[in-house]
Design an enzyme around this catalytic site. Structure first.
Site, PDB file in Angstrom:
ATOM      1  N   PHE B 245      66.053  12.007  34.180  1.00  0.00           N
ATOM      2  CA  PHE B 245      67.100  11.004  34.401  1.00  0.00           C
ATOM      3  C   PHE B 245      67.166   9.974  33.278  1.00  0.00           C
ATOM      4  O   PHE B 245      67.626   8.857  33.473  1.00  0.00           O
ATOM      5  CB  PHE B 245      66.898  10.315  35.764  1.00  0.00           C
ATOM      6  N   GLY B 472      66.062  20.071  35.554  1.00  0.00           N
ATOM      7  CA  GLY B 472      66.622  20.200  36.889  1.00  0.00           C
ATOM      8  C   GLY B 472      68.102  20.507  36.856  1.00  0.00           C
ATOM      9  O   GLY B 472      68.732  20.794  37.879  1.00  0.00           O
ATOM     10  N   ARG B 648      85.585  23.645  31.893  1.00  0.00           N
ATOM     11  CA  ARG B 648      85.096  24.906  32.429  1.00  0.00           C
ATOM     12  C   ARG B 648      83.733  24.691  33.076  1.00  0.00           C
ATOM     13  O   ARG B 648      82.837  24.087  32.474  1.00  0.00           O
ATOM     14  CB  ARG B 648      84.960  25.880  31.268  1.00  0.00           C
ATOM     15  N   ILE B 649      83.573  25.201  34.295  1.00  0.00           N
ATOM     16  CA  ILE B 649      82.304  25.056  35.011  1.00  0.00           C
ATOM     17  C   ILE B 649      81.499  26.339  34.789  1.00  0.00           C
ATOM     18  O   ILE B 649      81.897  27.420  35.221  1.00  0.00           O
ATOM     19  CB  ILE B 649      82.549  24.827  36.516  1.00  0.00           C
ATOM     20  N   ASN B 651      78.429  27.242  35.835  1.00  0.00           N
ATOM     21  CA  ASN B 651      77.815  27.774  37.055  1.00  0.00           C
ATOM     22  C   ASN B 651      78.142  26.826  38.206  1.00  0.00           C
ATOM     23  O   ASN B 651      77.515  25.772  38.363  1.00  0.00           O
ATOM     24  CB  ASN B 651      76.298  27.906  36.871  1.00  0.00           C
ATOM     25  N   THR B 654      75.051  25.476  40.363  1.00  0.00           N
ATOM     26  CA  THR B 654      74.193  24.411  39.825  1.00  0.00           C
ATOM     27  C   THR B 654      75.013  23.160  39.523  1.00  0.00           C
ATOM     28  O   THR B 654      74.507  22.041  39.655  1.00  0.00           O
ATOM     29  CB  THR B 654      73.459  24.890  38.566  1.00  0.00           C
ATOM     30  N   GLN B 658      74.283  19.317  40.805  1.00  0.00           N
ATOM     31  CA  GLN B 658      74.232  18.141  39.928  1.00  0.00           C
ATOM     32  C   GLN B 658      75.109  17.019  40.456  1.00  0.00           C
ATOM     33  O   GLN B 658      74.722  15.860  40.480  1.00  0.00           O
ATOM     34  CB  GLN B 658      74.777  18.533  38.547  1.00  0.00           C
ATOM     35  N   LYS B 721      82.840  20.436  29.726  1.00  0.00           N
ATOM     36  CA  LYS B 721      82.524  19.002  29.716  1.00  0.00           C
ATOM     37  C   LYS B 721      81.266  18.803  30.553  1.00  0.00           C
ATOM     38  O   LYS B 721      81.171  19.348  31.647  1.00  0.00           O
ATOM     39  CB  LYS B 721      83.650  18.187  30.339  1.00  0.00           C
ATOM     40  N   GLU B 725      75.989  13.473  34.646  1.00  0.00           N
ATOM     41  CA  GLU B 725      76.023  12.029  34.866  1.00  0.00           C
ATOM     42  C   GLU B 725      77.377  11.568  35.388  1.00  0.00           C
ATOM     43  O   GLU B 725      77.669  10.376  35.393  1.00  0.00           O
ATOM     44  CB  GLU B 725      75.655  11.306  33.563  1.00  0.00           C
TER      45      GLU B 725
END
Ligand code: FES
Ligand code: FES
Lengths: 197, 758
Positions: B245, B472, B648-649, B651, B654, B658, B721, B725
């Site tokens: 973090f 993570g 674009r994602i 995965n 996961t 997040q 992107k 966070e």
């Protein structure tokens, strides 16, 4: 709720008086006068994941440090060393226990289960491990061994009947990555499979 | 090491390739790494925040059986040099160098290190070490005598400019609708569940350090600088990290000290710092005070925006987050003035903590936007719509893509926002006041130079080597997906090696840049392999096909007309055995020396809001329901929902984790987390994770994450992107706004607790 710690506290050995006397320390008239940290090493045998492990340890060594530093069973994690996070959770005689608050000596004669002992000999995952994997019930994975063992304890205790119960009875295991909703989903997935098994 | 055998190309949702290791206890974090016969180190940290060490009595500590040595400023001999402040081109998160002299500069500074055979002995001796201090009155922060206020501009030597445009004060004075308010955010600590640990081992003059790190190349080079070593003689291994973090991004002070201890003892040394020490030997989120003024016309269009912030830092280090860089660019507004100041106090140096600039500053801006909506009699979503813009207002640069309003619309529909009665205190269920709030979330899209080595063997297996980090975020998995996509292999045939400074360097796992930066370079390496195979396919089934049209797919090299050659055969034409390639990438817009800096372990990210042609960020809209008990003021968040657009994602599984984790971080930040400081002694009070409250399972009943589709064409070739966070930025304001809706009380100071709404 912190997982039940029963009577396996550090105080048992480090505290004064009666509690100390009941424990399997080298006996003798000098014992009361010798500060605990200077007592000689003791030999003991821990039964972990079905195997006996003979050990020579200072009496003040915690079960967590015995596992990690003396037996290379690093699956149990240290996240605080003071009973606040649950990362060190193991099962003792099937009950979830914080191994950082448990002296190794007090676990002699009991059956200890760590994360390394859950998968089958063929590598087949325990239903709870499988569910954590499928539900993405972790991110960094550091709290995960403790979460999984605690989750197994939670199901066995009968505290996994409703999601509200799971959330309450799993709140002794902190997850800073905050996988909480997925942990609840994993327990809901694993519970019927554990009961069938 | 990662495993897995399922298919999982970019955009699919395979389970984590390192998941099995994590659920079986096989994943090795730094303190799990075995070293032969280690000695144990125990830190002793200062009991005062400012002054001098007057005397040290080591006798009782040395009398403890098993004690090997005690390091103090008296016994250190200048063995640890200066690595420079990271923001000034160095490596260190703090320029405070413990054990170099008798000064104490903050609470919990390392003042001695006890070395012993066993950890129990080291701990006991540490408690027996007696240190006497000559105490001076410390300045804790805001309101403390002796704290020094400087402008960020001055502190940066002129390199930092407060963003602004037009004449905000005049425009505010003439605005039809005006709000002005002060906001405050507290000190917060990362508290990853893995403690701060370091194991150091020397072999033939070569140093190996096992330490959880978000930047193994930075740590390696920084240590080399501190210890006067050739960086080639230092290796950092960090295969798994138990949460970071931001806390493990820069070099901290303990590492070189433990390396020195190991050199002196000629034996590996292992340190597992305690939870409370973690509050002072690493960084934290700085406390802020902010002032916001918003002026709008009668339609709710912004005509003036003023945002001023002050951040606490240590005496020597000009650390700042300056979230005005973000808050000044989100909404259309012709007149903007910002100003950031630093308050130097007797504190350890703060640092990056998940969404460092955005979290505190967006709390203030998005709270003020809600206040403005209320003053203008507008729905808060409608206010954002009227001020939405495809150009940032400071320089007029276009956003590469921006889906803020689609996020609000999707989120509002899923949340049931239309049912909301806008009047405060109007919604109730039994004894509970119900409030619904929302806020914008944003996180800049950062990119870094990166390198990778990819090896393909004729049996159809690939190995990817890049010194990225698994904190993570699922990096092993998304990197494996990129290679599986690029080489046309099942995911289970890809092995990813990371977290080792002997591997080709990858950027710091910070600023949510890694998925974009590393997947891009891995795809480039895969393209080199494809091109070699395609160029060699001059005979056989692919004879006569244009090499540029050949693709690696499902274990074969394939032409668009359906002709194909199995991978092993294609490889036999191109190479005698395995094909190994190395790729390096400097993202567009980054300076040409970015690769050199990467190899030197410097932190050099680009993109985001600092671009010259355009600005790039991921956006989202967050919605929360709070319940405030009408008599006890008990506060609950029964549900929270975020709708996010982040290109674009790679995965979705996961990514969802997040964002979910981010939303829960936001709940923690809004309702639970604050490091309390005793203002007289400048010492932390609740430095443990029972009293520093982080959310537990029972705190988060329902969390929903929605992805809004977005096509990003400019930021990077894959259109990614970062989103690690993004989740926690808008939550603070969304919750504060919901509390206002529930109770009619505007809380402008975090965390919001029972006493805030009484
Ligand atoms: S390490 Fe045992 S509870 Fe945290
Ligand atoms: S998965 Fe990281 S702390 Fe739980």
């Amino acid at each position: 709720m912190t997982p039940p710690n029963r009577d396996l506290g550090r105080r048992g050995l480090l505290g004064a008086g009666a509690a100390t006397a009941a424990l399997p320390l080298p006996s003798g008239p000098t014992q009361a006068a010798v500060p605990p940290q200077q007592r000689p090493d003791m030999t003991l045998t821990l039964r972990i994941n079905g195997k006996a492990h003979p050990l020579t340890l200072a009496p003040r060594v915690t079960l967590l440090d015995a596992l990690r530093e003396h037996l290379a069973l690093i699956g149990a994690k240290k996240g605080c060393d003071q009973g606040q996070c649950g990362a060190c959770t193991v099962l003792i005689d099937g009950h979830r226990v914080l191994s950082c608050l448990t002296l190794a000596a007090t676990a002699e004669g009991r059956e200890i289960t760590t994360i390394e002992g859950l998968a089958g000999p063929d590598g087949a995952l325990h239903p709870m491990q499988q569910a954590f994997l499928e539900q993405d019930a972790f991110q960094c994975g550091y709290c995960t061994p403790g979460q999984i063992l605690s989750a197994i304890g939670c199901v066995r205790e009968g505290h996994a009947e409703r999601p509200e119960d799971i959330r309450e009875y799993m709140s002794g295991n902190l997850c800073r990555c905050a996988a909480y909703p997925n942990i609840v989903a994993a327990i809901e997935q694993a519970k019927p499979r554990m009961e069938r098994a | 090491m990662p495993d897995g055998s399922m298919s999982g190309r970019i955009g699919q949702s395979p389970v984590r390739v390192d998941g099995r290791a994590k659920v079986t206890g096989a994943a090795h974090y730094a303190s799990d790494m075995a070293v032969p016969n280690p000695a144990w180190a125990w830190l002793v940290t200062s009991a005062i925040a400012r002054g001098r060490i007057a005397a040290i009595d080591e006798a009782a500590a040395r009398a403890v059986p098993g004690v090997l040595d005690i390091l103090t400023h008296r016994s250190m001999r200048g063995e640890v040099g200066d690595a420079g402040f990271f923001a000034g081109g160095g490596y260190a998160g703090s320029t405070i160098r413990p054990l170099q002299d008798d000064r104490v500069r903050h609470d919990g500074e390392i003042v001695a290190i006890v070395l012993a055979e066993g950890l129990e002995q080291a701990r006991e001796a540490a408690y027996r070490l007696r240190i006497d201090y000559a105490e001076e009155t410390p300045a804790a922060g805001f309101g403390s005598e002796g704290a020094e206020l400087v402008s960020a501009r001055e502190a940066s030597g002129g390199s930092f400019e407060d963003p602004g445009v037009g004449d905000a004060d005049a425009a505010f004075a003439g605005a039809a609708i005006r709000v002005a308010a002060d906001y405050a955010t507290p000190t917060q600590h990362h508290n990853p569940i893995e403690l701060f640990t370091t194991t150091a081992q020397w072999e033939d003059g070569r140093l190996t350090v096992f330490e959880g790190s978000q930047y193994v190349h930075g740590l390696k080079n920084g240590l080399a600088a501190q210890l006067g070593l050739d960086p080639a003689m230092v290796r950092v291994e960090s295969p798994y990290i138990g949460g970071a973090f931001g806390s493990r991004g820069s070099l901290t002070q303990r590492t070189a000290l433990i390396a020195v201890a190991a050199r002196r003892l000629n034996r590996p040394v292992k340190l597992v710092a305690t939870r409370d020490q973690g509050f002072t030997i690493a960084s934290y989120r700085a406390e802020t005070r902010q002032h916001v003024k918003l002026g709008a016309d009668t339609d709710g269009r912004l005509v003036a925006l003023v945002h001023e912030g002050t951040e606490v830092t240590s005496r020597p280090d000009p650390y700042k987050v300056a979230g005005t860089q973000t808050t000044s660019r989100i909404y259309a507004c012709p007149n903007i003035r910002t100003r950031v100041s630093l308050l130097h106090a007797d504190r350890n140096t703060p640092g990056f903590m998940r969404s460092p600039p955005e979290l505190p500053y967006m709390f203030a801006l998005e709270s003020a936007m809600d206040e403005l909506a209320h003053a203008a009699g507008l729905d808060p979503i409608e206010l954002r719509r009227r001020n939405d813009t495809m150009r940032e207002p400071i320089k007029g640069l276009p956003w590469t893509s921006r889906s803020l309003m689609p996020c609000f619309d999707r989120g509002a529909a899923a949340f049931g926002w239309a049912e909301r009665n806008p009047a405060p205190r109007s919604m109730r269920e039994g004894d509970w006041l119900v409030g619904w709030g929302c806020a914008t979330t944003i996180y800049p899209t950062h990119l870094g130079a990166a390198t990778a080595r990819v090896t393909l063997t004729p049996d159809g297996r690939a190995r990817v080597q890049t010194a990225a980090h698994e904190i993570g975020t699922g990096t092993y998995t998304v990197v494996a997906q990129a290679a599986a996509e690029g080489l046309g292999l099942p995911l289970g045939k890809v092995l990813v090696e990371m977290g080792d400074s002997d591997l080709p360097p990858a950027p710091v796992s910070g600023g949510s840049n890694v998925t974009a930066s590393v997947c891009t370079v891995v795809m480039q390496a895969c393209e080199q392999i494809r091109a070699r195979l395609a160029a060699a396919a001059t005979e056989g089934p692919l004879q006569g096909r244009d090499p540029a049209t050949l693709r690696l797919l499902d274990g074969a090299l394939r032409a668009p007309d359906g002709a194909a050659e199995p991978l092993a055969a294609a490889m036999a034409r191109a190479a005698n055995g395995a094909i190994e390639v190395y790729a390096e990438n400097i993202p567009e817009g980054l300076p040409p020396d970015s690769l050199k800096k990467l190899y030197q372990g410097k932190q050099a990210l680009g993109g985001g809001l600092e671009g010259k042609q355009h600005v790039m960020a991921a956006f989202g809209a967050e919605f929360v329901e709070v319940r405030v008990h009408s008599r006890t003021a008990e506060l609950r968040v029964p549900r929270i929902l975020g709708a996010f657009a982040a290109g674009r994602i790679v995965n979705p599984r996961t990514a969802r984790s997040q964002l979910m984790g981010g939303l829960i971080w936001g709940i923690g930040s809004a309702l639970h987390e604050a490091t309390e400081i005793d203002r007289r002694t400048a010492r932390y009070v609740n430095d443990n994770i029972a009293e520093y409250l982080i959310p537990v399972n029972a705190d988060v009943p329902q969390v929903e994450v929605l992805f809004v589709e977005e096509e990003e064409r400019t930021a990077n070739p894959l259109g990614i992107k970062g989103l690690g966070e993004l989740g926690n930025v808008g939550t603070n304001a969304a919750i504060a706004n919901a509390v206002f809706h529930a109770t009619g009380k505007r809380v402008r100071e975090l965390p919001i607790r029972i006493e805030s709404v009484l």
